[in-house]
Write a protein that holds these residues in place. Structure first.
Motif, PDB file in Angstrom:
ATOM      1  N   LEU A  83       0.860  -1.176   0.000  1.00  0.00           N
ATOM      2  CA  LEU A  83       0.000   0.000   0.000  1.00  0.00           C
ATOM      3  C   LEU A  83       0.897   1.228   0.000  1.00  0.00           C
ATOM      4  N   LEU A  84       0.519   2.246  -0.769  1.00  0.00           N
ATOM      5  CA  LEU A  84       1.316   3.465  -0.849  1.00  0.00           C
ATOM      6  C   LEU A  84       0.534   4.653  -0.339  1.00  0.00           C
ATOM      7  N   GLY A  85       1.242   5.525   0.359  1.00  0.00           N
ATOM      8  CA  GLY A  85       0.630   6.740   0.872  1.00  0.00           C
ATOM      9  C   GLY A  85       1.711   7.698   1.327  1.00  0.00           C
ATOM     10  N   PRO A  86       1.323   8.804   1.958  1.00  0.00           N
ATOM     11  CA  PRO A  86       2.285   9.812   2.388  1.00  0.00           C
ATOM     12  C   PRO A  86       3.323   9.297   3.394  1.00  0.00           C
ATOM     13  N   TYR A  87       3.011   8.214   4.101  1.00  0.00           N
ATOM     14  CA  TYR A  87       3.939   7.675   5.088  1.00  0.00           C
ATOM     15  C   TYR A  87       4.845   6.603   4.499  1.00  0.00           C
ATOM     16  N   GLY A  88       4.790   6.421   3.200  1.00  0.00           N
ATOM     17  CA  GLY A  88       5.635   5.441   2.539  1.00  0.00           C
ATOM     18  C   GLY A  88       4.884   4.197   2.123  1.00  0.00           C
ATOM     19  N   ARG A  89       5.643   3.124   1.991  1.00  0.00           N
ATOM     20  CA  ARG A  89       5.130   1.851   1.498  1.00  0.00           C
ATOM     21  C   ARG A  89       4.908   0.902   2.671  1.00  0.00           C
ATOM     22  N   ILE A  90       3.746   0.264   2.696  1.00  0.00           N
ATOM     23  CA  ILE A  90       3.409  -0.679   3.761  1.00  0.00           C
ATOM     24  C   ILE A  90       3.087  -2.021   3.121  1.00  0.00           C
ATOM     25  N   GLY A  91       3.828  -3.040   3.499  1.00  0.00           N
ATOM     26  CA  GLY A  91       3.576  -4.385   2.990  1.00  0.00           C
ATOM     27  C   GLY A  91       2.439  -5.046   3.760  1.00  0.00           C
ATOM     28  N   ILE A  92       1.577  -5.750   3.034  1.00  0.00           N
ATOM     29  CA  ILE A  92       0.491  -6.504   3.670  1.00  0.00           C
ATOM     30  C   ILE A  92       0.528  -7.949   3.162  1.00  0.00           C
ATOM     31  N   HIS A  93       0.032  -8.854   3.995  1.00  0.00           N
ATOM     32  CA  HIS A  93      -0.113 -10.251   3.574  1.00  0.00           C
ATOM     33  C   HIS A  93      -1.326 -10.846   4.287  1.00  0.00           C
ATOM     34  N   ALA A  94      -2.287 -11.313   3.495  1.00  0.00           N
ATOM     35  CA  ALA A  94      -3.458 -12.022   4.019  1.00  0.00           C
ATOM     36  C   ALA A  94      -3.225 -13.506   3.768  1.00  0.00           C
ATOM     37  N   PRO A  95      -3.372 -14.347   4.793  1.00  0.00           N
ATOM     38  CA  PRO A  95      -3.057 -15.772   4.636  1.00  0.00           C
ATOM     39  C   PRO A  95      -4.035 -16.509   3.721  1.00  0.00           C
ATOM     40  N   ALA A  96      -3.531 -17.589   3.124  1.00  0.00           N
ATOM     41  CA  ALA A  96      -4.341 -18.403   2.208  1.00  0.00           C
ATOM     42  C   ALA A  96      -5.583 -18.956   2.902  1.00  0.00           C
ATOM     43  N   ALA A  97      -5.478 -19.273   4.186  1.00  0.00           N
ATOM     44  CA  ALA A  97      -6.614 -19.853   4.919  1.00  0.00           C
ATOM     45  C   ALA A  97      -7.831 -18.924   4.899  1.00  0.00           C
ATOM     46  N   LEU A  98      -7.611 -17.620   4.895  1.00  0.00           N
ATOM     47  CA  LEU A  98      -8.709 -16.651   4.853  1.00  0.00           C
ATOM     48  C   LEU A  98      -9.492 -16.791   3.546  1.00  0.00           C
ATOM     49  N   PHE A  99      -8.808 -16.993   2.455  1.00  0.00           N
ATOM     50  CA  PHE A  99      -9.441 -17.123   1.146  1.00  0.00           C
ATOM     51  C   PHE A  99     -10.076 -18.495   0.963  1.00  0.00           C
ATOM     52  N   ARG A 100      -9.424 -19.524   1.508  1.00  0.00           N
ATOM     53  CA  ARG A 100     -10.022 -20.868   1.436  1.00  0.00           C
ATOM     54  C   ARG A 100     -11.340 -20.895   2.195  1.00  0.00           C
ATOM     55  N   TYR A 101     -11.372 -20.233   3.349  1.00  0.00           N
ATOM     56  CA  TYR A 101     -12.607 -20.153   4.138  1.00  0.00           C
ATOM     57  C   TYR A 101     -13.709 -19.498   3.313  1.00  0.00           C
ATOM     58  N   MET A 102     -13.387 -18.394   2.652  1.00  0.00           N
ATOM     59  CA  MET A 102     -14.401 -17.675   1.868  1.00  0.00           C
ATOM     60  C   MET A 102     -14.826 -18.469   0.641  1.00  0.00           C
ATOM     61  N   THR A 103     -13.904 -19.151  -0.001  1.00  0.00           N
ATOM     62  CA  THR A 103     -14.245 -19.954  -1.175  1.00  0.00           C
ATOM     63  C   THR A 103     -15.203 -21.066  -0.766  1.00  0.00           C
ATOM     64  N   THR A 104     -14.910 -21.710   0.341  1.00  0.00           N
ATOM     65  CA  THR A 104     -15.784 -22.774   0.848  1.00  0.00           C
ATOM     66  C   THR A 104     -17.159 -22.227   1.215  1.00  0.00           C
ATOM     67  N   ARG A 105     -17.205 -21.087   1.907  1.00  0.00           N
ATOM     68  CA  ARG A 105     -18.472 -20.487   2.329  1.00  0.00           C
ATOM     69  C   ARG A 105     -19.326 -20.085   1.135  1.00  0.00           C
ATOM     70  N   SER A 106     -18.711 -19.486   0.126  1.00  0.00           N
ATOM     71  CA  SER A 106     -19.492 -18.992  -1.009  1.00  0.00           C
ATOM     72  C   SER A 106     -19.980 -20.112  -1.921  1.00  0.00           C
ATOM     73  N   GLN A 107     -19.384 -21.310  -1.808  1.00  0.00           N
ATOM     74  CA  GLN A 107     -19.819 -22.431  -2.643  1.00  0.00           C
ATOM     75  C   GLN A 107     -20.875 -23.285  -1.969  1.00  0.00           C
ATOM     76  N   GLN A 108     -21.113 -23.066  -0.677  1.00  0.00           N
ATOM     77  CA  GLN A 108     -22.123 -23.849   0.023  1.00  0.00           C
ATOM     78  C   GLN A 108     -23.506 -23.430  -0.427  1.00  0.00           C
ATOM     79  N   PRO A 109     -24.397 -24.390  -0.656  1.00  0.00           N
ATOM     80  CA  PRO A 109     -25.752 -24.034  -1.060  1.00  0.00           C
ATOM     81  C   PRO A 109     -26.522 -23.418   0.103  1.00  0.00           C
ATOM     82  N   ASP A 110     -27.492 -22.576  -0.248  1.00  0.00           N
ATOM     83  CA  ASP A 110     -28.331 -21.966   0.782  1.00  0.00           C
ATOM     84  C   ASP A 110     -29.172 -23.038   1.448  1.00  0.00           C
ATOM     85  N   THR A 111     -29.359 -22.903   2.742  1.00  0.00           N
ATOM     86  CA  THR A 111     -30.210 -23.848   3.466  1.00  0.00           C
ATOM     87  C   THR A 111     -31.542 -23.196   3.731  1.00  0.00           C
ATOM     88  N   PRO A 112     -32.646 -23.971   3.628  1.00  0.00           N
ATOM     89  CA  PRO A 112     -33.958 -23.365   3.825  1.00  0.00           C
ATOM     90  C   PRO A 112     -34.227 -23.006   5.261  1.00  0.00           C
TER      91      PRO A 112
END
Length: 160
Positions: free
Chosen positions: A131-160
């Motif tokens: 990320l870039l801004g007036p305070y310089g460059r800031i490195g970020i890293h979001a772990p793979a587990a966060l995305f795997r969780y979301m991929t699994t959640r979004s593929q689950q069918p809706d329950t009645p």
């Protein structure tokens, strides 16, 4: 897309775990992940969570929502996000949105929209950027587990 994410920040405010939401007023539904630390510099502690939003008339929107833990020193202003020299689709959010997911000491910073290819790669390797801004460059890293969780959640069918 911006409207979706602003609504998502509001709906997910002050919730510590991931979940689902639906707004009959806007027609927006979606899922959101739990929040994790994505950068831990002493004055730039950043948190991130992933959202997948769908509306009545649009394709799903996937994004990494970023917030800054207030430290009493300064408020971050981010102007852009980059990965391997390539600009990413970053959009600033107004810090006055308040809570961005569970820590009411956090200020909203913005979000990075994630395309299908980015999600696939992030599911395997995590997601890194600068990320870039007036305070310089800031490195970020979001772990793979966060995305795997979301991929699994979004593929689950809706329950009645």
């Amino acid at each position: 897309m911006y409207r979706y994410l602003v609504i998502c920040v509001g709906l997910a405010a002050c919730v510590t775990a991931g979940g689902e939401f639906a707004s009959p007023v806007t027609g927006i539904t979606g899922t959101y992940s739990h929040q994790v630390v994505i950068s831990d510099h002493p004055h730039h502690v950043l948190y991130g969570h992933v959202v997948v939003l769908t509306g009545d008339d649009a394709a799903p929107v996937r994004a990494l929502v970023i917030s800054h833990r207030r430290d009493g020193v300064h408020r971050l202003r981010i102007s852009g996000a980059y990965h391997s020299g390539r600009e990413l689709p970053f959009r600033r959010l107004d810090h006055r949105l308040g809570c961005t997911h569970g820590h009411c000491r956090n200020d909203a910073l913005g979000f990075i929209a994630l395309g299908p290819g980015m999600i696939e790669r992030a599911t395997r390797e995590g997601f890194s950027a600068h990320l870039l801004g007036p305070y310089g460059r800031i490195g970020i890293h979001a772990p793979a587990a966060l995305f795997r969780y979301m991929t699994t959640r979004s593929q689950q069918p809706d329950t009645p």
